[in-house]
Design a protein around this motif. Structure first.
Motif, mmCIF file in Angstrom:
data_model
loop_
_atom_site.group_PDB
_atom_site.id
_atom_site.type_symbol
_atom_site.label_atom_id
_atom_site.label_comp_id
_atom_site.label_asym_id
_atom_site.label_seq_id
_atom_site.Cartn_x
_atom_site.Cartn_y
_atom_site.Cartn_z
ATOM 1 N N SER A 179 0.925 -1.166 0.072
ATOM 2 C CA SER A 179 0.131 -0.069 0.105
ATOM 3 C C SER A 179 0.850 1.281 0.023
ATOM 4 O O SER A 179 0.817 2.166 -0.826
ATOM 5 C CB SER A 179 -0.861 0.089 1.124
ATOM 6 O OG SER A 179 -1.673 1.156 1.378
ATOM 7 N N ASP A 180 1.693 1.410 1.013
ATOM 8 C CA ASP A 180 2.668 2.359 0.984
ATOM 9 C C ASP A 180 3.612 2.505 -0.483
ATOM 10 O O ASP A 180 3.718 3.709 -0.972
ATOM 11 C CB ASP A 180 3.912 2.328 1.798
ATOM 12 C CG ASP A 180 3.136 2.273 3.433
ATOM 13 O OD1 ASP A 180 2.006 2.854 3.568
ATOM 14 O OD2 ASP A 180 3.747 1.976 4.452
ATOM 15 N N PHE A 181 3.702 1.647 -0.941
ATOM 16 C CA PHE A 181 4.721 1.703 -2.326
ATOM 17 C C PHE A 181 3.790 2.268 -3.169
ATOM 18 O O PHE A 181 4.383 2.917 -4.012
ATOM 19 C CB PHE A 181 5.343 0.024 -2.571
ATOM 20 C CG PHE A 181 6.307 0.090 -3.807
ATOM 21 C CD1 PHE A 181 7.586 0.445 -3.452
ATOM 22 C CD2 PHE A 181 5.654 0.109 -5.188
ATOM 23 C CE1 PHE A 181 8.365 0.314 -4.633
ATOM 24 C CE2 PHE A 181 6.652 0.221 -6.073
ATOM 25 C CZ PHE A 181 8.051 0.256 -5.896
ATOM 26 N N THR A 182 2.506 1.568 -3.495
ATOM 27 C CA THR A 182 1.747 2.217 -4.429
ATOM 28 C C THR A 182 1.206 3.699 -4.104
ATOM 29 O O THR A 182 1.327 4.495 -5.049
ATOM 30 C CB THR A 182 0.240 1.435 -4.016
ATOM 31 O OG1 THR A 182 0.509 0.206 -4.376
ATOM 32 C CG2 THR A 182 -0.808 2.034 -5.350
ATOM 33 N N GLN A 183 1.109 4.216 -2.880
ATOM 34 C CA GLN A 183 0.903 5.633 -2.724
ATOM 35 C C GLN A 183 2.101 6.415 -3.030
ATOM 36 O O GLN A 183 1.817 7.474 -3.362
ATOM 37 C CB GLN A 183 0.019 5.691 -1.173
ATOM 38 C CG GLN A 183 -1.124 5.059 -0.952
ATOM 39 C CD GLN A 183 -1.765 5.253 0.463
ATOM 40 O OE1 GLN A 183 -1.121 5.443 1.192
ATOM 41 N NE2 GLN A 183 -2.926 4.645 0.570
ATOM 42 N N GLN A 184 3.165 6.074 -2.449
ATOM 43 C CA GLN A 184 4.377 6.849 -2.329
ATOM 44 C C GLN A 184 5.078 6.548 -3.679
ATOM 45 O O GLN A 184 6.033 7.639 -4.051
ATOM 46 C CB GLN A 184 5.280 6.558 -1.303
ATOM 47 C CG GLN A 184 4.267 6.867 0.236
ATOM 48 C CD GLN A 184 5.467 6.584 1.355
ATOM 49 O OE1 GLN A 184 6.260 6.493 1.301
ATOM 50 N NE2 GLN A 184 4.504 6.062 2.445
ATOM 51 N N VAL A 185 4.939 5.594 -4.358
ATOM 52 C CA VAL A 185 5.898 5.360 -5.525
ATOM 53 C C VAL A 185 4.962 5.516 -6.825
ATOM 54 O O VAL A 185 5.457 6.319 -7.875
ATOM 55 C CB VAL A 185 6.954 4.177 -5.428
ATOM 56 C CG1 VAL A 185 7.652 4.012 -6.697
ATOM 57 C CG2 VAL A 185 7.780 4.285 -4.398
ATOM 58 N N ILE A 186 4.097 4.746 -6.830
ATOM 59 C CA ILE A 186 3.555 4.436 -8.178
ATOM 60 C C ILE A 186 2.530 5.710 -8.538
ATOM 61 O O ILE A 186 2.409 6.084 -9.562
ATOM 62 C CB ILE A 186 2.464 3.014 -8.174
ATOM 63 C CG1 ILE A 186 3.560 1.958 -8.001
ATOM 64 C CG2 ILE A 186 1.650 2.874 -9.231
ATOM 65 C CD1 ILE A 186 2.862 0.623 -7.720
ATOM 66 N N GLU A 187 1.689 5.898 -7.512
ATOM 67 C CA GLU A 187 0.534 7.061 -7.928
ATOM 68 C C GLU A 187 1.183 8.351 -8.145
ATOM 69 O O GLU A 187 0.721 9.011 -8.981
ATOM 70 C CB GLU A 187 -0.428 7.013 -6.743
ATOM 71 C CG GLU A 187 -1.286 5.837 -6.634
ATOM 72 C CD GLU A 187 -2.390 5.924 -5.452
ATOM 73 O OE1 GLU A 187 -2.049 6.704 -4.287
ATOM 74 O OE2 GLU A 187 -3.018 4.989 -5.320
ATOM 75 N N PRO A 188 2.464 8.763 -7.540
ATOM 76 C CA PRO A 188 2.953 10.105 -7.948
ATOM 77 C C PRO A 188 3.334 9.977 -9.323
ATOM 78 O O PRO A 188 3.388 11.143 -10.052
ATOM 79 C CB PRO A 188 4.058 10.127 -6.745
ATOM 80 C CG PRO A 188 3.814 9.526 -5.709
ATOM 81 C CD PRO A 188 2.630 8.335 -6.100
ATOM 82 N N GLN A 189 4.032 8.940 -10.013
ATOM 83 C CA GLN A 189 4.528 8.796 -11.199
ATOM 84 C C GLN A 189 3.263 8.902 -12.185
ATOM 85 O O GLN A 189 3.393 9.285 -13.358
ATOM 86 C CB GLN A 189 5.242 7.600 -11.362
ATOM 87 C CG GLN A 189 6.487 7.722 -10.652
ATOM 88 C CD GLN A 189 7.483 6.286 -10.707
ATOM 89 O OE1 GLN A 189 7.044 5.351 -11.496
ATOM 90 N NE2 GLN A 189 8.447 6.315 -10.099
ATOM 91 N N GLN A 190 1.992 8.562 -11.749
ATOM 92 C CA GLN A 190 1.008 8.530 -12.694
ATOM 93 C C GLN A 190 0.073 9.811 -12.927
ATOM 94 O O GLN A 190 -0.721 9.908 -13.646
ATOM 95 C CB GLN A 190 -0.177 7.375 -12.243
ATOM 96 C CG GLN A 190 0.433 5.961 -12.264
ATOM 97 C CD GLN A 190 -0.428 4.810 -11.818
ATOM 98 O OE1 GLN A 190 -1.496 5.263 -11.035
ATOM 99 N NE2 GLN A 190 -0.412 3.496 -12.141
#
Length: 149
Positions: A137-148
């Motif tokens: 969840s943290d990886f998704t919110q902090q790494v993936i979503e900002p890149q999208q």
């Protein structure tokens, strides 16, 4: 540089081993139904929706193109897992719904995947599985979503 070469090597080794293992075990029951994991997620999302769901809604929620979702949906249509209902006000808009076969398939796959997931909980413990999910969840919110964005 934040990470050591040893940390990077460990990451590469575990990334390859763990994710391949997880993918193989989760995909095995899904493959029996002529679906990819992505197609199963779409099937499950359609079944879980409490309101009519459109192809573009699914594309938006998965952060992929409509054509990518359309390819997955064509497989679900081909095997009679879903059907489409045209919107009377705009016949270009088609809601996606599960057929009886699709409902039964979703239910069976959730059961099969739950058995696998519960084995992991038994082997590793609920706290460690929850920590892994928190990390994802943290990886998704902090790494993936900002890149999208």
């Amino acid at each position: 540089m934040n990470g050591s070469p040893a940390m990077l090597n460990d990451f590469l080794k575990y990334y390859s081993t763990v994710l391949r293992y997880m993918d193989n075990y989760i995909s095995e029951p899904i493959n029996r139904y002529h679906m990819t994991f992505d197609a199963f997620l779409i099937l499950h999302e359609i079944g879980a929706s409490t309101k009519p769901i459109l192809l573009m809604d699914i594309a938006d929620s998965h952060h992929v193109s409509r054509s990518a979702i359309s390819r997955q949906i064509s497989t679900l249509l081909k095997y009679d897992y879903v059907y489409q209902v045209a919107n009377p006000a705009d016949r270009r808009q088609k809601s996606l719904l599960l057929t009886e076969k699709g409902q039964a398939t979703d239910k069976q796959l959730i059961h099969d995947i739950s058995l696998i997931f519960n084995q992991w909980i038994d082997q590793l413990g609920a706290n460690r599985i929850q920590a892994m999910l928190t990390f994802f969840s943290d990886f998704t919110q902090q790494v993936i979503e900002p890149q999208q964005k």
